[in-house]
Design an enzyme around this catalytic site. Sequence first.
Site, mmCIF file in Angstrom:
data_model
loop_
_atom_site.group_PDB
_atom_site.id
_atom_site.type_symbol
_atom_site.label_atom_id
_atom_site.label_comp_id
_atom_site.label_asym_id
_atom_site.label_seq_id
_atom_site.Cartn_x
_atom_site.Cartn_y
_atom_site.Cartn_z
ATOM 1 C CB SER A 60 79.726 16.422 10.298
ATOM 2 O OG SER A 60 79.769 17.513 9.423
ATOM 3 C CD GLU B 1 84.802 21.598 17.879
ATOM 4 O OE1 GLU B 1 85.752 21.626 17.083
ATOM 5 O OE2 GLU B 1 84.948 21.774 19.102
ATOM 6 C CG LEU C 196 81.666 23.901 19.208
ATOM 7 C CD1 LEU C 196 80.270 24.469 19.369
ATOM 8 C CD2 LEU C 196 82.416 24.690 18.167
ATOM 9 C CG LEU D 248 77.963 8.972 17.862
ATOM 10 C CD1 LEU D 248 77.487 7.717 17.142
ATOM 11 C CD2 LEU D 248 77.016 10.134 17.553
ATOM 12 C CG ASN E 255 77.250 14.932 22.198
ATOM 13 O OD1 ASN E 255 78.086 15.514 22.886
ATOM 14 N ND2 ASN E 255 76.867 15.380 21.026
ATOM 15 N NE ARG F 228 82.345 7.313 44.667
ATOM 16 C CZ ARG F 228 81.626 6.475 45.387
ATOM 17 N NH1 ARG F 228 81.863 5.184 45.338
ATOM 18 N NH2 ARG F 228 80.649 6.915 46.170
ATOM 19 C CB CYS G 83 72.041 20.542 21.433
ATOM 20 S SG CYS G 83 73.284 20.394 22.695
ATOM 21 C CG PHE H 199 69.509 24.744 22.326
ATOM 22 C CD1 PHE H 199 70.211 25.438 21.356
ATOM 23 C CD2 PHE H 199 70.192 23.855 23.136
ATOM 24 C CE1 PHE H 199 71.579 25.264 21.218
ATOM 25 C CE2 PHE H 199 71.557 23.672 23.003
ATOM 26 C CZ PHE H 199 72.256 24.388 22.038
ATOM 27 N NE ARG I 276 70.758 23.681 14.782
ATOM 28 C CZ ARG I 276 71.991 23.499 14.287
ATOM 29 N NH1 ARG I 276 72.157 22.731 13.221
ATOM 30 N NH2 ARG I 276 73.033 24.075 14.827
HETATM 31 P P1 NAI Z 1 74.667 24.061 10.654
HETATM 32 O O1 NAI Z 1 73.378 23.614 10.102
HETATM 33 O O2 NAI Z 1 74.715 25.294 11.504
HETATM 34 O O3 NAI Z 1 75.721 24.296 9.470
HETATM 35 C C1 NAI Z 1 75.943 23.399 8.447
HETATM 36 C C2 NAI Z 1 76.186 24.193 7.172
HETATM 37 O O4 NAI Z 1 76.627 23.291 6.161
HETATM 38 C C3 NAI Z 1 74.950 24.892 6.615
HETATM 39 O O5 NAI Z 1 75.192 26.279 6.516
HETATM 40 C C4 NAI Z 1 74.748 24.261 5.229
HETATM 41 O O6 NAI Z 1 74.292 25.185 4.257
HETATM 42 C C5 NAI Z 1 76.157 23.795 4.912
HETATM 43 N N1 NAI Z 1 76.246 22.746 3.899
HETATM 44 C C6 NAI Z 1 75.557 21.583 3.818
HETATM 45 N N2 NAI Z 1 75.982 20.878 2.750
HETATM 46 C C7 NAI Z 1 76.953 21.600 2.149
HETATM 47 C C8 NAI Z 1 77.778 21.402 1.023
HETATM 48 N N3 NAI Z 1 77.712 20.295 0.287
HETATM 49 N N4 NAI Z 1 78.660 22.380 0.683
HETATM 50 C C9 NAI Z 1 78.761 23.506 1.418
HETATM 51 N N5 NAI Z 1 78.011 23.737 2.508
HETATM 52 C C10 NAI Z 1 77.122 22.799 2.872
HETATM 53 O O7 NAI Z 1 75.264 22.827 11.471
HETATM 54 P P2 NAI Z 1 76.238 22.866 12.736
HETATM 55 O O8 NAI Z 1 75.473 23.122 13.973
HETATM 56 O O9 NAI Z 1 77.427 23.711 12.412
HETATM 57 O O10 NAI Z 1 76.674 21.345 12.808
HETATM 58 C C11 NAI Z 1 77.572 20.785 11.869
HETATM 59 C C12 NAI Z 1 77.973 19.420 12.381
HETATM 60 O O11 NAI Z 1 78.685 19.548 13.617
HETATM 61 C C13 NAI Z 1 76.809 18.486 12.675
HETATM 62 O O12 NAI Z 1 77.183 17.184 12.365
HETATM 63 C C14 NAI Z 1 76.626 18.626 14.175
HETATM 64 O O13 NAI Z 1 76.061 17.489 14.746
HETATM 65 C C15 NAI Z 1 78.057 18.783 14.641
HETATM 66 N N6 NAI Z 1 78.212 19.483 15.901
HETATM 67 C C16 NAI Z 1 77.443 20.570 16.187
HETATM 68 C C17 NAI Z 1 77.615 21.243 17.379
HETATM 69 C C18 NAI Z 1 76.776 22.425 17.704
HETATM 70 O O14 NAI Z 1 76.825 22.867 18.851
HETATM 71 N N7 NAI Z 1 76.017 22.978 16.780
HETATM 72 C C19 NAI Z 1 78.631 20.834 18.358
HETATM 73 C C20 NAI Z 1 79.426 19.724 17.929
HETATM 74 C C21 NAI Z 1 79.202 19.074 16.747
#
Ligand code: NAI
Length: 478
Positions: A129, A160, A162, A220, A223, A259, A273, A335, A343
């Site tokens: 995360s 990550e 991606l 951070l 991004n 550059r 995002c 988005f 989001r």
């Molecule tokens: P998301 O909201 O799609 O998925 C997170 C999942 O975690 C949800 O399904 C939720 O139910 C689950 N969850 C929360 N607490 C839990 C627990 N205690 N046990 C089991 N499951 C639990 O979030 P997303 O987009 O996958 O992002 C995850 C992280 O990755 C964030 O920190 C985000 O900033 C980062 N990130 C996201 C990117 C993106 O493009 N979405 C790219 C790079 C990083």
Amino acid sequence: MVVKKICCVGAGYVGGPTCSVIALKCPEIHVTVVDLSKSRIDQWNSDKLPIYEPGLDEIVKQCRGRNLFFSTDIETAILEADLIFISVNTPTKTIGNGKGRAPDLKYVEGAARMIAEIAQSDKIVVEKSTVPVRAAESILKILSANQKPGVSYQILSNPEFLAEGTAINDLINADRVLIGGEESPKGKAAIEELCGIYEHWIPREKIFTTNTWSSELSKLAANAMLAQRISSINSLSAVCEATGADVSEVATAVGLDSRIGSKFLQASIGGSCFQKDILNLVYICECLNLPEVAAYWQQVVDMNEYQKSRFTAKVIQSLFNTVSGKTVTILGFAFKKNTGDTRETPAIHVAKTLLDEGATLKIYDPKVEEDQIYYDLTHPAVCESPETVKKAISVYHDAYSACENSHAIVLCTEWDEFKTLDYHKIYHVMMKPAYVFDGRKILDHQTLIDIGFHVQTIGKTLQRPLLTRFCGGNTCMH
Ligand code: NAI
């Protein structure tokens, strides 16, 4: 330890695709993705995955049931895993200290507490995360405070990079993989274990290892710098509109400088995002008593907000300063293209403003579910009267019916299919004068003008104004 079993906590946009690619590339590793949400896991186990991502379906079909599993049995997955990814959401706090800026780490903390409670053997815990700098310290504190005898943990940071819409390609052909860990022999050994997983498909020279805090901050920083480029070109798009310059030409001219480079210089409607991660950085800077640094990055966010408001104001102004009683078609709600994620989508801002001004909206997006659009536009953060909003919006399953009897089209997402619509056909079913506001600069504007549309876009004035400006007291012609 040789990693044989991986557990990923969080089956979202990151956890799902990342673990699918790991399972694909490492057939000897057993990968289980767990989530608290039963409906999300059910979807991962069905024919209709919870997220749309080009190439993802095929990989899941190939690996699911072989060495890739989706489950709500968090306990078994944690117990059996050698390595655990934490891929839970880290949204911006909506209440309390740091509200609107600091990330809410309750899900990360929740995941750490679950691991501490369940684990009976040594684990490598990997923070995937996006988190504030030194979040790994908090995870370690929670794990250590609840440690069972004989169980030890190593915490790694492996952010990550991606991007949604291109996630599978980004994972398979990553520019780099970043792994941060403790600078001790045990820390280094854990880093090597994780390197060993990625080395199944990523060349070693693209795997960059650092200390934990550099890794956390690099995510951070990356991004923030990407968002800064978008805000920079968006700021210049306003100058272009006021002067007759064309922001696409400016971006090309600027990007030809090696550059600077040409990527991420596309002006658009705004929305990003990256917002939550930059706000996270701003908050960290404020807490570190670095107000100038905080203000610098805050401006990147502010410019993004300005761009969204500027575009929406232009829509209203062009429609004779009132949209009350008018019907506006929103093409695209995600988005960005190739994802169903809404989001931080600029479409919410556009829709909300138009609804507040009394418009009726017809909305079409190829991948966003109807329920999601209603949820987003009736959310308490966006609207005070959900019933009124529900009456004022309708969601369509194709672009043509969404445009019927509409006064204007506002294109909010750059879906490829919008480029090839039959705009002659659309023109004939719309109210006249018919307007197109291209928030993504993807349409052929001249063709639309030839059909009879009034067209507005970002960073380019289609009817060139006669301009006289005052610069520093001297009159100059642009
Ligand atoms: P998301 O909201 O799609 O998925 C997170 C999942 O975690 C949800 O399904 C939720 O139910 C689950 N969850 C929360 N607490 C839990 C627990 N205690 N046990 C089991 N499951 C639990 O979030 P997303 O987009 O996958 O992002 C995850 C992280 O990755 C964030 O920190 C985000 O900033 C980062 N990130 C996201 C990117 C993106 O493009 N979405 C790219 C790079 C990083």
